[in-house]
Motif scaffolding. Sequence first.
Motif, PDB file in Angstrom:
ATOM      1  N   ALA A  14      10.854  11.104  -0.104  1.00 37.84           N
ATOM      2  CA  ALA A  14       9.593  10.591  -0.640  1.00 37.84           C
ATOM      3  C   ALA A  14       9.806   9.300  -1.430  1.00 37.84           C
ATOM      4  CB  ALA A  14       8.926  11.654  -1.498  1.00 37.84           C
ATOM      5  N   SER A  15      10.909   9.203  -2.158  1.00 32.85           N
ATOM      6  CA  SER A  15      11.166   8.008  -2.968  1.00 32.85           C
ATOM      7  C   SER A  15      11.477   6.772  -2.106  1.00 32.85           C
ATOM      8  CB  SER A  15      12.319   8.264  -3.940  1.00 32.85           C
ATOM      9  OG  SER A  15      13.493   8.621  -3.234  1.00 32.85           O
ATOM     10  N   ASP A  16      11.803   6.958  -0.841  1.00 33.10           N
ATOM     11  CA  ASP A  16      12.090   5.830   0.062  1.00 33.10           C
ATOM     12  C   ASP A  16      10.817   5.149   0.544  1.00 33.10           C
ATOM     13  OD1 ASP A  16      14.710   6.774  -0.077  1.00 33.10           O
ATOM     14  OD2 ASP A  16      14.673   7.662   1.929  1.00 33.10           O
ATOM     15  N   VAL A  17       9.747   5.902   0.649  1.00 28.60           N
ATOM     16  CA  VAL A  17       8.540   5.448   1.344  1.00 28.60           C
ATOM     17  C   VAL A  17       7.968   4.177   0.730  1.00 28.60           C
ATOM     18  CG1 VAL A  17       6.195   6.062   2.024  1.00 28.60           C
ATOM     19  CG2 VAL A  17       8.032   7.750   2.211  1.00 28.60           C
ATOM     20  N   ALA A  18       7.773   4.144  -0.580  1.00 29.19           N
ATOM     21  CA  ALA A  18       7.171   2.974  -1.231  1.00 29.19           C
ATOM     22  C   ALA A  18       8.040   1.737  -1.066  1.00 29.19           C
ATOM     23  CB  ALA A  18       6.921   3.260  -2.709  1.00 29.19           C
ATOM     24  N   SER A  46      -0.635   5.788   2.660  1.00 28.80           N
ATOM     25  CA  SER A  46      -1.334   6.275   3.841  1.00 28.80           C
ATOM     26  C   SER A  46      -0.394   7.007   4.794  1.00 28.80           C
ATOM     27  CB  SER A  46      -1.974   5.096   4.579  1.00 28.80           C
ATOM     28  OG  SER A  46      -2.469   5.503   5.832  1.00 28.80           O
ATOM     29  N   THR A  47      -0.929   8.031   5.440  1.00 30.19           N
ATOM     30  CA  THR A  47      -0.149   8.726   6.474  1.00 30.19           C
ATOM     31  C   THR A  47       0.047   7.845   7.701  1.00 30.19           C
ATOM     32  OG1 THR A  47      -2.149   9.752   7.348  1.00 30.19           O
ATOM     33  CG2 THR A  47      -0.877  11.023   5.723  1.00 30.19           C
ATOM     34  N   ALA A  48      -0.696   6.726   7.784  1.00 32.07           N
ATOM     35  CA  ALA A  48      -0.527   5.778   8.889  1.00 32.07           C
ATOM     36  C   ALA A  48       0.660   4.847   8.678  1.00 32.07           C
ATOM     37  CB  ALA A  48      -1.799   4.957   9.080  1.00 32.07           C
ATOM     38  N   SER A  49       1.249   4.854   7.491  1.00 32.74           N
ATOM     39  CA  SER A  49       2.420   4.016   7.234  1.00 32.74           C
ATOM     40  C   SER A  49       3.548   4.443   8.170  1.00 32.74           C
ATOM     41  CB  SER A  49       2.896   4.162   5.786  1.00 32.74           C
ATOM     42  OG  SER A  49       4.153   3.528   5.614  1.00 32.74           O
ATOM     43  N   PRO A  50       4.259   3.483   8.750  1.00 33.76           N
ATOM     44  CA  PRO A  50       5.377   3.862   9.622  1.00 33.76           C
ATOM     45  C   PRO A  50       6.505   4.560   8.860  1.00 33.76           C
ATOM     46  CG  PRO A  50       5.301   1.493   9.312  1.00 33.76           C
ATOM     47  CD  PRO A  50       4.074   2.044   8.665  1.00 33.76           C
ATOM     48  N   TYR A  51       6.444   4.547   7.533  1.00 37.51           N
ATOM     49  CA  TYR A  51       7.491   5.175   6.717  1.00 37.51           C
ATOM     50  C   TYR A  51       7.043   6.484   6.087  1.00 37.51           C
ATOM     51  CZ  TYR A  51       9.067   0.526   7.535  1.00 37.51           C
ATOM     52  OH  TYR A  51       9.413  -0.634   8.170  1.00 37.51           O
ATOM     53  N   ALA A  52       5.816   6.909   6.369  1.00 38.80           N
ATOM     54  CA  ALA A  52       5.309   8.168   5.819  1.00 38.80           C
ATOM     55  C   ALA A  52       6.198   9.324   6.263  1.00 38.80           C
ATOM     56  CB  ALA A  52       3.870   8.397   6.274  1.00 38.80           C
TER      57      ALA A  52
END
Length: 192
Positions: A14-18, A46-52
Amino acid sequence: MLRGTLVGLRARQASDVAVLHDELYNDVDTRSRADTRAWRPIPEGSTASPYALTEPTDEAACFSVVRLSDGELAGEALLWGIDSHNRSGHLGLSLRPRLRGARLGEDATRLLCHYGFRTLGLHRLQMETLVDNSAMIRIANQVGFRREGIRRQAAWVDGTFADELTFGLLASEWAEARDGTAGHSPTSSSRA
């Protein structure tokens, strides 16, 4: 975690996403050159983020790249378009801007090949890149990929069409290159 010489590949946290969303996705110029889909504004959470964070699938294996010396998040690496019938897949890699040029990409690519060939049992890996992406071309050549062709004006980038190179690597070629390259055999570890 898969461990190479300089980097490790681990599940996205989770900490990688941002960080990935801000530094890789929101870099519109670089993202537009790296993805066949048009860039569009997507909010960080957003769940649409490629990193979600998503559940694993049989068609893709998404990793976070971490620098082993200090555990810093270095970028993303993935196998996508995995075809279990033809035992093939595509390789993708994107490093954070300030960590590019430190040979991390080459090590991450070797780990993706190890995972694809040894863990998934794939027969063929392929990578595509724009003809002017000298860093990815260098990595492809150093890891043992062979240039297979050019797709003329195949990518729409910054208002113009650009040529794209296709590189391929077979499991047998990977085994030959690996056996002749000491010090590049990755290890697995459950430690994060």
